[in-house]
Each structure stands twice: as C-alpha cells, then as structure tokens.
Design an enzyme around this catalytic site. Structure first.
Site, PDB file in Angstrom:
ATOM      1  N   MET A 101      36.960 -14.791  39.472  1.00 50.64           N
ATOM      2  CA  MET A 101      35.973 -14.756  38.468  1.00 50.64           C
ATOM      3  C   MET A 101      36.450 -15.472  37.066  1.00 50.64           C
ATOM      4  O   MET A 101      36.140 -15.478  35.971  1.00 50.64           O
ATOM      5  CB  MET A 101      36.202 -13.328  37.891  1.00 50.64           C
ATOM      6  CG  MET A 101      35.903 -12.064  38.931  1.00 50.64           C
ATOM      7  SD  MET A 101      34.218 -12.304  39.472  1.00 50.64           S
ATOM      8  CE  MET A 101      33.187 -11.814  38.212  1.00 50.64           C
ATOM      9  N   ARG A 102      36.984 -16.728  37.381  1.00 54.23           N
ATOM     10  CA  ARG A 102      37.161 -17.769  36.246  1.00 54.23           C
ATOM     11  C   ARG A 102      36.117 -19.190  36.677  1.00 54.23           C
ATOM     12  O   ARG A 102      36.070 -19.436  38.157  1.00 54.23           O
ATOM     13  CB  ARG A 102      38.615 -18.399  36.322  1.00 54.23           C
ATOM     14  CG  ARG A 102      39.734 -17.311  36.202  1.00 54.23           C
ATOM     15  CD  ARG A 102      39.596 -16.456  35.093  1.00 54.23           C
ATOM     16  NE  ARG A 102      39.565 -17.172  33.825  1.00 54.23           N
ATOM     17  CZ  ARG A 102      39.433 -16.542  32.592  1.00 54.23           C
ATOM     18  NH1 ARG A 102      38.976 -15.414  32.373  1.00 54.23           N
ATOM     19  NH2 ARG A 102      39.471 -17.406  31.440  1.00 54.23           N
ATOM     20  N   ASP A 159      27.234 -21.556  40.914  1.00 57.32           N
ATOM     21  CA  ASP A 159      26.449 -21.035  41.876  1.00 57.32           C
ATOM     22  C   ASP A 159      25.402 -21.640  42.325  1.00 57.32           C
ATOM     23  O   ASP A 159      24.398 -21.306  42.820  1.00 57.32           O
ATOM     24  CB  ASP A 159      25.913 -19.510  41.460  1.00 57.32           C
ATOM     25  CG  ASP A 159      27.202 -18.557  41.024  1.00 57.32           C
ATOM     26  OD1 ASP A 159      28.303 -18.776  41.748  1.00 57.32           O
ATOM     27  OD2 ASP A 159      27.019 -17.763  40.449  1.00 57.32           O
ATOM     28  N   ARG A 195      41.417 -24.346  29.677  1.00 54.47           N
ATOM     29  CA  ARG A 195      40.906 -24.381  31.204  1.00 54.47           C
ATOM     30  C   ARG A 195      41.410 -25.729  31.884  1.00 54.47           C
ATOM     31  O   ARG A 195      41.779 -25.482  33.263  1.00 54.47           O
ATOM     32  CB  ARG A 195      39.383 -24.251  31.354  1.00 54.47           C
ATOM     33  CG  ARG A 195      39.050 -22.907  31.005  1.00 54.47           C
ATOM     34  CD  ARG A 195      37.586 -22.708  30.870  1.00 54.47           C
ATOM     35  NE  ARG A 195      36.919 -23.594  31.969  1.00 54.47           N
ATOM     36  CZ  ARG A 195      35.427 -23.742  31.827  1.00 54.47           C
ATOM     37  NH1 ARG A 195      34.814 -23.777  30.750  1.00 54.47           N
ATOM     38  NH2 ARG A 195      34.923 -24.500  32.652  1.00 54.47           N
ATOM     39  N   ASN A 214      32.337 -20.415  48.207  1.00 53.63           N
ATOM     40  CA  ASN A 214      32.063 -19.186  47.218  1.00 53.63           C
ATOM     41  C   ASN A 214      31.160 -18.335  47.893  1.00 53.63           C
ATOM     42  O   ASN A 214      30.244 -18.777  48.508  1.00 53.63           O
ATOM     43  CB  ASN A 214      31.491 -19.526  45.858  1.00 53.63           C
ATOM     44  CG  ASN A 214      31.686 -18.493  45.221  1.00 53.63           C
ATOM     45  OD1 ASN A 214      32.517 -17.602  45.272  1.00 53.63           O
ATOM     46  ND2 ASN A 214      30.529 -18.248  44.198  1.00 53.63           N
ATOM     47  N   LEU A 230      35.466 -22.697  37.116  1.00 58.38           N
ATOM     48  CA  LEU A 230      36.399 -24.022  37.443  1.00 58.38           C
ATOM     49  C   LEU A 230      35.903 -25.061  36.552  1.00 58.38           C
ATOM     50  O   LEU A 230      34.682 -25.440  36.246  1.00 58.38           O
ATOM     51  CB  LEU A 230      36.474 -24.192  38.888  1.00 58.38           C
ATOM     52  CG  LEU A 230      37.001 -23.066  39.759  1.00 58.38           C
ATOM     53  CD1 LEU A 230      36.898 -23.043  41.101  1.00 58.38           C
ATOM     54  CD2 LEU A 230      38.690 -22.820  39.226  1.00 58.38           C
ATOM     55  N   HIS A 275      28.464 -15.313  47.009  1.00 62.20           N
ATOM     56  CA  HIS A 275      27.905 -14.587  45.793  1.00 62.20           C
ATOM     57  C   HIS A 275      27.002 -13.614  46.123  1.00 62.20           C
ATOM     58  O   HIS A 275      26.346 -13.395  47.057  1.00 62.20           O
ATOM     59  CB  HIS A 275      27.055 -15.884  45.201  1.00 62.20           C
ATOM     60  CG  HIS A 275      26.302 -15.369  43.769  1.00 62.20           C
ATOM     61  ND1 HIS A 275      27.145 -15.425  42.832  1.00 62.20           N
ATOM     62  CD2 HIS A 275      24.953 -15.226  43.661  1.00 62.20           C
ATOM     63  CE1 HIS A 275      26.116 -14.798  41.692  1.00 62.20           C
ATOM     64  NE2 HIS A 275      24.990 -14.981  42.207  1.00 62.20           N
ATOM     65  N   SER A 321      24.984 -14.724  49.644  1.00 57.01           N
ATOM     66  CA  SER A 321      25.140 -16.086  50.032  1.00 57.01           C
ATOM     67  C   SER A 321      26.381 -16.569  49.939  1.00 57.01           C
ATOM     68  O   SER A 321      27.305 -16.331  49.173  1.00 57.01           O
ATOM     69  CB  SER A 321      24.097 -17.004  49.055  1.00 57.01           C
ATOM     70  OG  SER A 321      23.031 -16.165  48.880  1.00 57.01           O
ATOM     71  N   GLU A 347      28.364  -9.006  52.939  1.00 58.36           N
ATOM     72  CA  GLU A 347      29.262 -10.105  52.543  1.00 58.36           C
ATOM     73  C   GLU A 347      30.548 -10.338  53.445  1.00 58.36           C
ATOM     74  O   GLU A 347      30.866 -11.342  53.865  1.00 58.36           O
ATOM     75  CB  GLU A 347      29.977  -9.764  51.179  1.00 58.36           C
ATOM     76  CG  GLU A 347      29.014  -9.769  50.277  1.00 58.36           C
ATOM     77  CD  GLU A 347      29.563  -9.859  48.843  1.00 58.36           C
ATOM     78  OE1 GLU A 347      30.597 -10.516  48.213  1.00 58.36           O
ATOM     79  OE2 GLU A 347      28.802  -8.963  47.863  1.00 58.36           O
ATOM     80  N   SER A 386      38.567  -7.478  48.727  1.00 55.27           N
ATOM     81  CA  SER A 386      38.060  -7.242  50.103  1.00 55.27           C
ATOM     82  C   SER A 386      37.443  -8.374  50.986  1.00 55.27           C
ATOM     83  O   SER A 386      37.536  -8.205  52.268  1.00 55.27           O
ATOM     84  CB  SER A 386      37.060  -5.754  49.882  1.00 55.27           C
ATOM     85  OG  SER A 386      35.787  -6.460  49.352  1.00 55.27           O
ATOM     86  N   ASN A 387      36.780  -9.246  50.594  1.00 53.22           N
ATOM     87  CA  ASN A 387      36.327 -10.377  50.918  1.00 53.22           C
ATOM     88  C   ASN A 387      37.567 -11.270  51.582  1.00 53.22           C
ATOM     89  O   ASN A 387      37.223 -11.785  52.904  1.00 53.22           O
ATOM     90  CB  ASN A 387      35.483 -11.251  50.432  1.00 53.22           C
ATOM     91  CG  ASN A 387      33.853 -10.875  50.188  1.00 53.22           C
ATOM     92  OD1 ASN A 387      33.282 -10.794  51.153  1.00 53.22           O
ATOM     93  ND2 ASN A 387      33.499 -10.105  49.016  1.00 53.22           N
TER      94      ASN A 387
HETATM   95  C1  GRF Z   1      32.044  -9.921  45.733  1.00 55.80           C
HETATM   96  O1  GRF Z   1      30.783  -8.908  45.518  1.00 55.80           O
HETATM   97  C2  GRF Z   1      31.646 -11.302  45.509  1.00 55.80           C
HETATM   98  O2  GRF Z   1      30.225 -11.636  46.074  1.00 55.80           O
HETATM   99  C3  GRF Z   1      31.709 -11.242  44.195  1.00 55.80           C
HETATM  100  O3  GRF Z   1      32.684 -10.692  43.628  1.00 55.80           O
HETATM  101  C4  GRF Z   1      32.815  -9.516  44.574  1.00 55.80           C
HETATM  102  C5  GRF Z   1      34.288  -9.620  44.985  1.00 55.80           C
HETATM  103  O4  GRF Z   1      34.790  -8.492  45.669  1.00 55.80           O
HETATM  104  N1  GRF Z   1      31.757 -13.045  43.805  1.00 55.80           N
HETATM  105  P1  GRF Z   1      36.272  -8.387  46.546  1.00 55.80           P
HETATM  106  O5  GRF Z   1      37.267  -8.873  45.640  1.00 55.80           O
HETATM  107  O6  GRF Z   1      35.979  -9.336  47.760  1.00 55.80           O
HETATM  108  O7  GRF Z   1      36.117  -7.085  46.864  1.00 55.80           O
END
Ligand code: GRF
Length: 190
Positions: A92-93, A147, A67, A109, A95, A111, A138, A176, A14-15
C-alpha cells in the site's frame, strides 16, 4: 531457469499465500525468496514465516516521508535476495519512479478492479456507485504511473443485487487468488 520471486505486502497477505502455494506446486518454475512488508504488524508476515519464506520489514514510518530513502532501503534489502521478479500483493505504498525503473518490466501488481477502470483506492464502492454490473481484478506490469501499466491478466466478477463493497470484495478476492498465480506463470513462461 527457476525465477526468484520477491513479494511485497502491507497487510493480510492472502494473495501472497496463494502465490507461494502455487509456486511450490508442480510445474511452476519459480521460487518465493522473500516477503517484504513496510508494516511490521502485517499479519501476512506470520503467514510467510509459517510457509517457511524469509521475511523482511522496512518500516516506512522510520523514513518520515522521505520516500526516496525508504525505496532505496527496500531496493537494497530486495537486492540481497537477488530476485528476478517482484510481485506487489496488497502493498500500500506508492513507489518512486526510480524504484520502479530499477525493476522495469520485472514488477507485477494485482488490483481489485477491471483496469483501466478504478485505479487507486475504494474500487468496489466506486463500481457500485457507478451502477456497474460487472467488477473484477487485474494483474499488470508496474510502471511509474499508478495502476497504469500493461494488463497481463484479468478476471470478471458479476455484481449481484444487494452487493455491498464488502460482499463484492469477498467475491473478487477469491478470483484474485486464482488470477495472480496464473498471470505470474504466464509471465514467466512468456
Ligand atoms: C487485494 O484486494 C489486492 O488486490 C489489493 O489489496 C488487497 C490485498 O489483500 N491491492 P491481501 O493482503 O492479499 O489479502
């Protein structure tokens, strides 16, 4: 010069959608060149395709814990799109320092917490457990330490009576979606 932006996702994206839409609006000198996922089943990949953005998958499971090899492949795939900026958006990995070094000062990024509070996972539950009255999100520059890079944008979200991690997350993610495009724009025009 128009900045070429690569977006890395693992899930719903979604972001990523909010970044792509913002970049395509007027007065935003950036262009999304690729959406890359480590997860072939990430629903964000379909959203990127629907938006007409190139997609790539580098499936981390094929690298069986190596990795360095996974990151090297991602680096090669990304380089073929010649990005100027990398945006991690729910990627979600963790780096490797080498990968981060390659994009030093060029990788952002988002967060879901008010950094430096609550690095890592389960940010909303941790904020609730601590009795905080305010949460938020953030955008920061990515450094090798998780982070921990400089924060370039932050939005506060009040914690309400009766909030659960889910209700709080839903309110934070709305912010976000506004914060990441505006932080990226500031970063580009800095
Ligand atoms: C968001 O809350 C972001 O801050 C975190 O993971 C989530 C990702 O959501 N790192 P999306 O995939 O952007 O919907």
């Amino acid at each position: 010069m128009t900045q070429r932006v690569a977006i890395l996702i693992s899930g719903s994206g979604s972001n990523m959608v909010s970044l792509v839409k913002a970049m395509r609006a007027a007065d935003f000198d950036a262009n999304p060149v690729v959406v890359l996922s480590n997860n072939p089943d990430a629903t964000g990949l379909q959203k990127a395709k629907a938006l007409g953005v190139a997609t790539e998958v580098v499936d981390h499971r094929e690298y069986k814990g190596d990795r360095a090899a996974f990151d090297a492949k991602m680096h090669d795939v990304l380089c073929s799109y010649e990005p100027d900026i990398i945006c991690l958006a729910g990627f979600m990995r963790i780096l490797t320092p080498k990968f981060v070094d390659n994009w030093s000062g060029k990788m952002l990024n988002i967060h879901p917490a008010l950094l430096p509070k609550y690095k890592g996972l389960d940010t909303h539950q941790r904020a609730l457990d601590a009795g905080d009255t305010v949460a938020g999100c953030s955008v920061h520059i990515v450094t090798a330490e998780l982070d921990a890079g400089s924060v370039i944008g932050q939005t506060e979200v009040p914690i309400l009576d009766g909030d659960t991690a889910e209700t709080l997350a839903a309110r934070v993610i709305e912010q976000e979606h506004k914060l990441y495009p505006s932080a990226l724009k500031d970063f580009i025009t800095r």
